[in-house]
Design an enzyme around this catalytic site. Sequence first.
Site, PDB file in Angstrom:
ATOM      1  CE  LYS A  51      -3.995  -2.179   2.207  1.00 56.95           C
ATOM      2  NZ  LYS A  51      -4.814  -2.392   3.403  1.00 56.95           N
ATOM      3  CD  GLN A  95      -3.765  -4.032   6.425  1.00 59.22           C
ATOM      4  OE1 GLN A  95      -3.923  -2.934   5.891  1.00 59.22           O
ATOM      5  NE2 GLN A  95      -4.050  -5.143   5.802  1.00 59.22           N
ATOM      6  CG  ASP A 118      -9.981  -0.265   4.588  1.00 59.01           C
ATOM      7  OD1 ASP A 118      -9.521  -0.614   3.487  1.00 59.01           O
ATOM      8  OD2 ASP A 118      -9.351  -0.351   5.656  1.00 59.01           O
TER       9      ASP A 118
HETATM   10  N1  GUN Z   1      -6.912  -6.872   5.802  1.00 61.67           N
HETATM   11  C1  GUN Z   1      -7.086  -7.619   4.686  1.00 61.67           C
HETATM   12  N2  GUN Z   1      -7.615  -6.854   3.705  1.00 61.67           N
HETATM   13  C2  GUN Z   1      -7.781  -5.616   4.223  1.00 61.67           C
HETATM   14  C3  GUN Z   1      -8.284  -4.387   3.695  1.00 61.67           C
HETATM   15  O1  GUN Z   1      -8.711  -4.274   2.541  1.00 61.67           O
HETATM   16  N3  GUN Z   1      -8.260  -3.328   4.562  1.00 61.67           N
HETATM   17  C4  GUN Z   1      -7.824  -3.432   5.845  1.00 61.67           C
HETATM   18  N4  GUN Z   1      -7.877  -2.353   6.608  1.00 61.67           N
HETATM   19  N5  GUN Z   1      -7.361  -4.554   6.353  1.00 61.67           N
HETATM   20  C5  GUN Z   1      -7.340  -5.632   5.549  1.00 61.67           C
END
Ligand code: GUN
Length: 280
Positions: A51, A95, A118
């Site tokens: 990311k 996350q 998200d």
């Molecule tokens: N953990 C696995 N996929 C994601 C996601 O798309 N966003 C977040 N915040 N955590 C994750």
Amino acid sequence: MILDGKDCAAKWKDEIKNKVLELNNIYNEEITLAICVVGDNEASKIYVRNKVKAASYVGITAKVYKYESDITEEYLLEEIEKLNKDASVHGIIVQLPVPKHMHEQRIIDTISPLKDVDGFSTLNKGMLFAGAEAILPATPYGIIKLLKSYNIEISGKEALVIGRSNIVGKPMAHLLLQENATVTVAHSKTKDLPLVSKRADIVVVAIGRAKMITTEYIKPGAVVVDVGMNRDSLGLCGDVDFKNVSNIASYITPVPGGVGPLTIAGLLENTVKTYILQKK
Ligand code: GUN
């Protein structure tokens, strides 16, 4: 035919990069994404690294906030509140997964809906489920983008989502419904999954079980989207038995290089969207 998520995401990121440049020219400030990571989950480390790299490519500043796994939930909520109030932060991610002693939805719902890149907050989910304009969860958003980029017809098709998670399965089902598919959601209690699955023209698989979906589950000519990210003795693999299913599917996503890169592009697009919302 392979649905090349990497290529689709690369083009999408270039569009986002241009939008970021335009916004930088108008507002003369950096667009900033805060990523909170609690503990040291190995998968999270890889996701977060990817990311940060992709954000930097499009010109978004990603700041990672790392916390020990034994911090209290109250402490994390205070940290999120600080980021909510900080006008120089435009998007916030916690996350997932968070440690077991924390209440995931309470944490997500502490993020200001205007910074919820998200799209996991109750408000954003409610907006999506009501068919209103919402910040869309990045993985389902990216999958729709991928299908459209290959001109795959969704309207009127039988779509099956296997898995009912809050992050992927449920929002995916709603987005497919919005695109006028006839949608079924299957899960661990579904009886005779191969029978249900063989009806579908579009199958989205998000169950977290390496190579579980074999040719027995897929109608010849179906479109297969694999959200899985597993590790078996041969390395990274999806939830679909790619080697065999790719012989009968009309379109299929590989793992890696399928859905993963689109999730990240979707997140960056959402960061730009929340930035614009905050400027209104
Ligand atoms: N953990 C696995 N996929 C994601 C996601 O798309 N966003 C977040 N915040 N955590 C994750």
